[in-house]
Write a protein that holds these residues in place. Structure first.
Motif, PDB file in Angstrom:
ATOM      1  N   ILE A 341       1.135  -1.492   0.112  1.00 55.84           N
ATOM      2  CA  ILE A 341       0.425  -0.340   0.023  1.00 55.84           C
ATOM      3  C   ILE A 341       0.894   1.217   0.111  1.00 55.84           C
ATOM      4  CG2 ILE A 341      -1.925   1.342   1.119  1.00 55.84           C
ATOM      5  CD1 ILE A 341      -3.088  -1.511   2.592  1.00 55.84           C
ATOM      6  N   THR A 342       0.307   1.996  -0.915  1.00 53.99           N
ATOM      7  CA  THR A 342       1.393   3.421  -1.153  1.00 53.99           C
ATOM      8  C   THR A 342       0.473   4.570  -0.848  1.00 53.99           C
ATOM      9  OG1 THR A 342       3.346   2.787  -2.751  1.00 53.99           O
ATOM     10  CG2 THR A 342       2.888   4.562  -2.660  1.00 53.99           C
ATOM     11  N   VAL A 343       0.690   5.108   0.519  1.00 60.24           N
ATOM     12  CA  VAL A 343       0.025   6.715   0.970  1.00 60.24           C
ATOM     13  C   VAL A 343       0.869   7.945   0.315  1.00 60.24           C
ATOM     14  CG1 VAL A 343      -0.878   7.592   3.167  1.00 60.24           C
ATOM     15  CG2 VAL A 343      -0.165   4.904   3.137  1.00 60.24           C
ATOM     16  N   HIS A 344       0.315   8.131  -0.423  1.00 61.76           N
ATOM     17  CA  HIS A 344       0.577   9.742  -0.961  1.00 61.76           C
ATOM     18  C   HIS A 344       0.290  10.735  -0.144  1.00 61.76           C
ATOM     19  CE1 HIS A 344       2.567   8.084  -4.719  1.00 61.76           C
ATOM     20  NE2 HIS A 344       0.828   6.956  -4.617  1.00 61.76           N
ATOM     21  N   THR A 345       0.475  11.531   0.157  1.00 59.24           N
ATOM     22  CA  THR A 345       0.151  12.756   0.277  1.00 59.24           C
ATOM     23  C   THR A 345      -0.052  13.712  -0.714  1.00 59.24           C
ATOM     24  OG1 THR A 345       1.704  13.083   2.538  1.00 59.24           O
ATOM     25  CG2 THR A 345       0.868  14.712   2.272  1.00 59.24           C
ATOM     26  N   LEU A 346      -1.682  14.430  -0.520  1.00 57.18           N
ATOM     27  CA  LEU A 346      -1.229  15.599  -1.494  1.00 57.18           C
ATOM     28  C   LEU A 346      -1.054  16.579  -1.669  1.00 57.18           C
ATOM     29  CD1 LEU A 346      -3.272  16.077  -4.279  1.00 57.18           C
ATOM     30  CD2 LEU A 346      -4.708  17.417  -2.015  1.00 57.18           C
ATOM     31  N   ALA A 347      -0.248  16.277  -3.083  1.00 57.51           N
ATOM     32  CA  ALA A 347       1.025  17.900  -3.248  1.00 57.51           C
ATOM     33  C   ALA A 347       0.467  18.563  -4.934  1.00 57.51           C
ATOM     34  CB  ALA A 347       2.194  17.108  -4.428  1.00 57.51           C
ATOM     35  N   ILE A 348       0.756  19.874  -4.338  1.00 52.09           N
ATOM     36  CA  ILE A 348      -0.634  20.474  -5.237  1.00 52.09           C
ATOM     37  C   ILE A 348       0.620  20.870  -6.192  1.00 52.09           C
ATOM     38  CG2 ILE A 348      -1.301  22.594  -5.419  1.00 52.09           C
ATOM     39  CD1 ILE A 348      -3.447  20.525  -4.153  1.00 52.09           C
ATOM     40  N   LYS A 349      -0.107  21.223  -7.512  1.00 55.35           N
ATOM     41  CA  LYS A 349       1.356  21.524  -8.400  1.00 55.35           C
ATOM     42  C   LYS A 349       0.310  22.832  -9.671  1.00 55.35           C
ATOM     43  CE  LYS A 349       4.835  18.603  -7.576  1.00 55.35           C
ATOM     44  NZ  LYS A 349       5.907  18.911  -7.255  1.00 55.35           N
ATOM     45  N   ARG A 350       1.429  23.226  -9.822  1.00 52.73           N
ATOM     46  CA  ARG A 350       0.921  24.193 -11.158  1.00 52.73           C
ATOM     47  C   ARG A 350      -0.038  23.556 -11.833  1.00 52.73           C
ATOM     48  NH1 ARG A 350       6.373  25.917 -10.392  1.00 52.73           N
ATOM     49  NH2 ARG A 350       6.575  28.123  -9.575  1.00 52.73           N
ATOM     50  N   SER A 351       0.023  21.940 -12.674  1.00 54.19           N
ATOM     51  CA  SER A 351      -0.491  22.071 -13.839  1.00 54.19           C
ATOM     52  C   SER A 351      -1.901  21.308 -13.411  1.00 54.19           C
ATOM     53  CB  SER A 351       0.332  21.539 -14.702  1.00 54.19           C
ATOM     54  OG  SER A 351       0.984  20.203 -14.432  1.00 54.19           O
TER      55      SER A 351
END
Length: 476
Positions: A341-351
């Motif tokens: 299980i991969t737990v990502h943290t939301l990253a806000i990108k320009r695109s």
């Protein structure tokens, strides 16, 4: 916030650190100012290193003597001012890089674990929790990294198409609605690049350790197209030493029995089926045109094939998600008992189609979400084995890959820790050539978008001759 740069080259690091604290506020970077406009931060190197922050009643200046590492000194001063200004601390301290475990491992080699931990804590201001996480990840990676040799490499294949584009996405991917016509032209070019890349690997006596087909969503392709692609890879490359063959089947709405049968028959050993969340409301908000029921059905179908190594991705901090609903997502994923299980943290990108201001409300809750996932996965026997960070991550956190014992993904370690060369094929692919003797890395960039990849294919293929030149110079 206006971030002024005076007489130093550390603008990138100071900007990232400022954004980590002031997540929802725009930051303008300005060089060599004639005048200062509040609110502002002035970073300066002259006879000393100084940082000044002024915003209404808040006005402070910190200074220190110049030394061997002015960049670190400035980062520590800026951290102290921003922490005082915002009332917050950051779990990763002044670290802004993508690969903290790589740095930690290098320091362990130089200073031992205690010395590396002390440097992270005292100089980089990293929390004890994150230091311990680095130790756990480093321990999990050792055996995989030890298997790499001077001639080891991995293969990455890009399928830059998805059923729809998610609102948070910053990858080079196009929705099938807008790019369906490109696939028929894209696949023949990709097969040509794979064949050429395989010929380079054979001529250089390189040994293929892992294959990763990502995107985008590779299972956007039809079963017939997947079969063509996978059979070409098997024919072109020597897979006898390959430890892992992963295909991302990330969107459950692209998973069919016919496609899974193709993957299984062609020797794929690992797939990803990615819910991101098990909340249908959140799925709708982020533009995922599938339901949590479809994720459960796709997982069950894969088990029936049988696929015995399945990863699932979750994202903490999605718009509309809450700590309670995220906990339910984690618990649902664990009930399925996937191998990783991969737990990502939301990253806000320009695109991406979400801006920082709209996500500010999720900032605080995200830390609670990741903390819960860490406890629950640890209690369930999963091991953190790779970790990376991105800019503009909510709560200044990280992405962590967790796996059961025996199911660690070698490719994820190789790409994150940069321990051997990665030969990349397809639009947006980046070949990374690593000299194991000097740690020197060179990159060869494919064209980013499918139409460029197709239209300028011969020009792109010509760049790959640099692979032969690199191994002639560095890996004799």
């Amino acid at each position: 916030m206006n971030l002024y740069i005076r007489n130093h080259p550390y603008h990138y690091e100071m900007e990232n650190l400022t954004r980590a604290f002031l997540f929802a506020s725009p930051v303008r970077v300005l060089r060599d100012p004639d005048m200062l406009i509040e609110p502002y931060i002035l970073t300066c190197v002259s006879d000393d290193v100084s940082v000044e922050l002024a915003d209404g009643d808040f006005c402070r200046v910190l200074r220190c003597d110049r030394g061997e590492d002015d960049e670190l000194s400035m980062a520590r001063l800026l951290y102290a001012l921003l922490s005082d200004y915002t009332g917050r601390t950051l779990p990763w301290g002044v670290l802004t890089g993508v690969r903290p475990v790589k740095l930690f491992s290098r320091l362990c080699d130089e200073r031992g674990v205690l010395g590396a931990s002390a440097y992270f804590r005292e100089q980089l201001l990293v929390s004890d929790e994150k230091i311990r996480l680095c130790e756990r990840v480093r321990d999990a990676q050792r055996d995989v990294i030890a298997r790499s040799s001077r001639r080891s490499f991995s293969l990455y294949v890009s399928i830059p198409f998805c059923p729809t584009r998610c609102s948070y996405c910053s990858f080079v991917s196009q929705s099938i609605e807008h790019a369906r016509g490109l696939i028929d032209d894209y696949l023949p070019c990709l097969l040509r690049e794979l064949s050429y890349t395989a010929s380079l690997a054979r001529a250089l006596s390189l040994q293929l350790e892992s294959v990763y087909i990502g995107g985008g969503t590779p299972t956007t392709l039809s079963a017939a197209a997947l079969d063509t692609l996978l059979s070409a890879i098997s024919a072109d490359f020597d897979l006898s030493a390959c430890q892992e063959f992963t295909v991302e089947a990330g969107r459950p709405d692209t998973v069919t029995r016919e496609k899974l049968d193709v993957l299984f028959r062609r020797g794929v050993t690992r797939i990803s089926i990615n819910p991101q969340t098990f909340s249908d409301e959140v799925l709708e908000t982020i533009g995922r045109r599938h339901t949590s029921r479809q994720t459960l059905d796709a997982f069950s179908l894969a088990r029936d094939v049988p696929m015995n190594n399945i990863n699932m991705d979750l994202i903490a901090g999605l718009s509309g998600d809450t700590p309670d609903s995220f906990r339910r997502s984690v618990d649902t994923a664990l009930s399925l008992s996937p191998e990783s299980i991969t737990v990502h943290t939301l990253a806000i990108k320009r695109s991406a189609r979400i801006d920082a201001a709209s996500s500010a409300r999720e900032f605080t809750a995200t830390g609670e979400m990741v903390d819960y996932a860490t406890r629950a996965l640890t209690d369930a026997g999963y091991i953190p084995y790779y970790l990376y960070r991105q800019s503009k991550m909510l709560s200044n956190l990280e992405n962590i890959g967790w796996a059961r014992d025996g199911y660690i993904s070698p490719y994820n370690i190789y790409i994150m820790e940069e321990t051997h060369s990665i030969l990349a094929c397809g639009a947006g692919g980046v070949t990374k050539l690593r000299d194991t003797g000097s740690n020197h890395i060179e990159r060869i960039f494919n064209f980013k978008f499918p139409y460029e990849y197709i239209g300028r294919f011969d020009e792109m293929i010509a760049r790959k001759s640099a692979v032969t030149a690199f191994y002639g110079e560095y890996n004799k």
